[in-house]
Structures are given as structure tokens and as C-alpha cells.
Design an enzyme around this catalytic site. Structure first.
Site, PDB file in Angstrom:
ATOM      1  N   THR A 161       0.851  -1.193   0.000  1.00  0.00           N
ATOM      2  CA  THR A 161       0.000   0.000   0.000  1.00  0.00           C
ATOM      3  C   THR A 161       0.884   1.238   0.000  1.00  0.00           C
ATOM      4  O   THR A 161       1.747   1.400   0.849  1.00  0.00           O
ATOM      5  CB  THR A 161      -0.913   0.006   1.231  1.00  0.00           C
ATOM      6  OG1 THR A 161      -1.716  -1.171   1.228  1.00  0.00           O
ATOM      7  CG2 THR A 161      -1.820   1.226   1.230  1.00  0.00           C
ATOM      8  N   LYS A 193      -6.772   1.774  -3.611  1.00  0.00           N
ATOM      9  CA  LYS A 193      -6.423   1.139  -2.332  1.00  0.00           C
ATOM     10  C   LYS A 193      -6.406   2.159  -1.197  1.00  0.00           C
ATOM     11  O   LYS A 193      -6.840   1.864  -0.082  1.00  0.00           O
ATOM     12  CB  LYS A 193      -5.073   0.435  -2.439  1.00  0.00           C
ATOM     13  CG  LYS A 193      -4.612  -0.246  -1.137  1.00  0.00           C
ATOM     14  CD  LYS A 193      -5.582  -1.340  -0.679  1.00  0.00           C
ATOM     15  CE  LYS A 193      -5.232  -1.911   0.690  1.00  0.00           C
ATOM     16  NZ  LYS A 193      -4.008  -2.723   0.692  1.00  0.00           N
ATOM     17  N   LYS A 238       0.072   4.309   9.298  1.00  0.00           N
ATOM     18  CA  LYS A 238       0.676   4.592   7.987  1.00  0.00           C
ATOM     19  C   LYS A 238      -0.382   4.826   6.910  1.00  0.00           C
ATOM     20  O   LYS A 238      -0.339   5.829   6.183  1.00  0.00           O
ATOM     21  CB  LYS A 238       1.571   3.425   7.565  1.00  0.00           C
ATOM     22  CG  LYS A 238       2.100   3.516   6.128  1.00  0.00           C
ATOM     23  CD  LYS A 238       2.846   2.277   5.716  1.00  0.00           C
ATOM     24  CE  LYS A 238       1.952   1.083   5.432  1.00  0.00           C
ATOM     25  NZ  LYS A 238       1.270   1.173   4.101  1.00  0.00           N
TER      26      LYS A 238
END
Length: 296
Positions: free
Chosen positions: A95, A171, A239
Site C-alpha cells: 500500500t 487502495k 501509515k
């Protein structure tokens, strides 16, 4: 097909095992000896560094934490690039933000290897079943070269267009939803416990009614069992929700719910819970209100 998998974490291990079951010649790469031992016990070849992958590897699945690790795994001093066959395809599944995905795709093109911007979802169980969802973008020849790999690791592959970065964008939006859903699931369970509801009955009611979400059902089941072993850790959503806010900031787009959820995950990390399962962001509410969690 000669395939390398870099990153034998919860998703990468599942992908590597699924590729092995599909009959591919698979080498799993991870710096952790325990991860290598697990994959070797399943019959796969292993490497401690990307530079130790077999020569003429035809496809490379990269399932590390972020863009920086992906770049190092591909193009760093111990990177995999010299081990790839001419015309090999990189399936980049960490990601990351769309700008990072586009930059990596340009580097791959300069070195005449194919690149598929292909983040994944589904969790550790679906990864081991070969049933992940892949959100991919890239040129048609990259999709073609990666076809046997995608068939082995996923039951749904979205072709989102030819431009790298689209897969990463989708995503990041997905992670906005996932992170907010986990945070609000924890908030709801914590509120119910504080108000005196039986947590297992609360769970059964919610999962049979309209307020349910996949994240509530999945993560709160672990909270009920007191199982904080990380399938996806709190640190991941610190994150990933950071990627959401970064992308939104660049678009002058407000994301107040994602920002609040990120602060809750950050608080959990500050409490020393960063390596725990992300559903245990509920410990933020525990710290604030003194509730007792199931199993404690």
C-alpha cells in the site's frame, strides 16, 4: 513459472503458498528466519535478500510495508532487479500513495521490466486461500505477463486502467473506509461495554443487524477472544491513514473522519500497542474510561 515473493508477512506468506499450490516454482524472500523456515517447510525455496532470488525470475510479487521498502527491494543495493528475466513483470502490492506508484513504474520502465500497480485486500486467511482481491492498473502486456500469478493469488482482479497509480489510489480510498470502520467498531464495542451490555450478546446482535460491517464482525471477534496477535497491526493504519490524509491534502479535500481515525491509531501506538492487532485500538477507550475487555 519462476516466481519470487518478497515479504512473507501475513499477506505475502499466503500469496507465496497459493502460488506454490498452483504449481509455480516459488522463492520466498524475507529477512526473518522464522518466515523463511515456515515457507521452506511448505516446500518452497527461500532467500534472505532480494539479490539472492534465482536468476531469470519471471514474475515478482512485492508485498512489503510501503513504497520505500518496495523501492529498496527492487532497485536497492540488494535489490531484485538484476535477478529478473528480460520482460519479467513486477506485481507491486504494498500500500502506497499514487505518486510513489507512478515513480516506481517509471523506474521499472527505464529498466525494461513490466510493472503492475497491484495493491491487494482480503486479509491473511483469504491470502492463504488464494482468494485476495487485487486492485490493479498498468499496461495490457503487464496484465498478460502477470496473469498466471494473479490467477493463483486472487479470486477477483480489478483492471482499473493502463495508468500506474490508479490501483494505488483505489487502495488508499479503500483504506480510508477500512480504518474508519475498525475505529468505529472499537468505539461501539467500548461504549456497549461501558454501558453494561454483555459484549458477546452485543456482538451477536450487531452482526445480525443492519449496523454490522465486515470490520466489526472480523475485528471485534478477536477482541472478544482477547486475541491481539497482529494479522494487520495498529501501525499499518497509522501509515495507511497517513496516506489518505496526504493524498487528500494534495487535492485540497477534507477527510475529517479519516483524520480522527488516524489520531486514534496513533494514540494506540503511543500506548505501546503499535504491534498489536488493529482491532485493539479499543485499548484507547479502555485507557480513557477504565473498561474491562473480554478475557482480561
Amino acid at each position: 513459472m519462476k516466481v519470487g515473493v518478497i515479504g512473507l508477512g501475513s499477506m505475502g506468506m499466503g500469496a507465496a503458498l497459493s502460488l506454490l499450490r498452483a504449481g509455480h516454482e516459488v522463492t520466498g524472500c524475507d529477512m526473518r528466519e522464522a518466515a523463511r523456515a515456515e515457507f521452506a517447510a511448505a516446500g518452497g525455496a527461500v532467500a534472505a535478500k532480494a539479490s539472492e532470488l534465482p536468476q531469470d525470475t519471471e514474475a515478482l510479487v512485492v508485498l512489503v510495508v510501503n513504497a520505500a521498502q518496495t523501492e529498496a527491494a527492487l532497485f536497492g543495493e540488494d535489490g531484485a532487479l538484476p535477478r529478473l528475466a528480460p520482460g519479467a513483470v513486477i506485481v507491486s502490492s504494498a500500500t502506497m500513495g499514487p505518486d510513489a506508484a507512478r515513480a516506481l513504474a517509471r523506474k521499472a520502465a527505464e529498466r525494461q521490466v513490466l510493472y503492475l500497480d497491484a495493491p491487494v485486500s482480503g486479509g491473511a486467511v483469504r491470502a492463504r486461500e488464494g482468494a485476495m482481491t487485487v486492485m490493479a492498473s498498468g499496461p495490457a502486456n503487464a496484465f498478460g505477463a502477470a496473469g498466471p500469478v494473479l490467477d493463483a493469488i486472487a479470486t477477483k482482479v480489478w483492471n482499473l486502467g493502463e495508468e500506474p497509480g490508479i490501483g494505488a489510489t483505489v487502495k488508499v480510498v479503500h483504506q480510508l473506509l477500512a480504518g474508519v470502520h475498525i475505529a468505529v467498531a472499537a468505539e461501539a464495542m467500548a461504549l456497549g461495554i461501558r454501558a453494561g451490555a454483555d459484549p458477546r450478546q452485543l456482538y451477536e446482535v450487531v452482526t445480525s443487524a443492519a449496523g454490522n460491517s465486515w470490520m466489526f464482525e472480523n475485528r471485534m471477534a478477536r477482541v472478544l477472544d482477547g486475541d491481539d496477535a497482529p494479522r494487520s497491526a495498529v501501525d499499518i493504519f497509522v501509515k495507511d491513514l497517513g496516506l489518505v490524509t496526504d493524498m487528500a491534502r494534495g487535492l485540497d479535500f477534507p477527510v475529517p473522519l479519516a483524520s480522527q481515525a488516524q489520531q486514534l491509531f496513533t494514540a494506540a501506538r503511543a500506548m505501546g500497542q503499535g504491534g498489536k492487532d488493529d482491532g485493539f485500538v479499543i485499548r484507547v477507550w479502555q485507557a480513557m474510561t477504565g473498561i474491562k475487555l473480554p478475557g482480561e
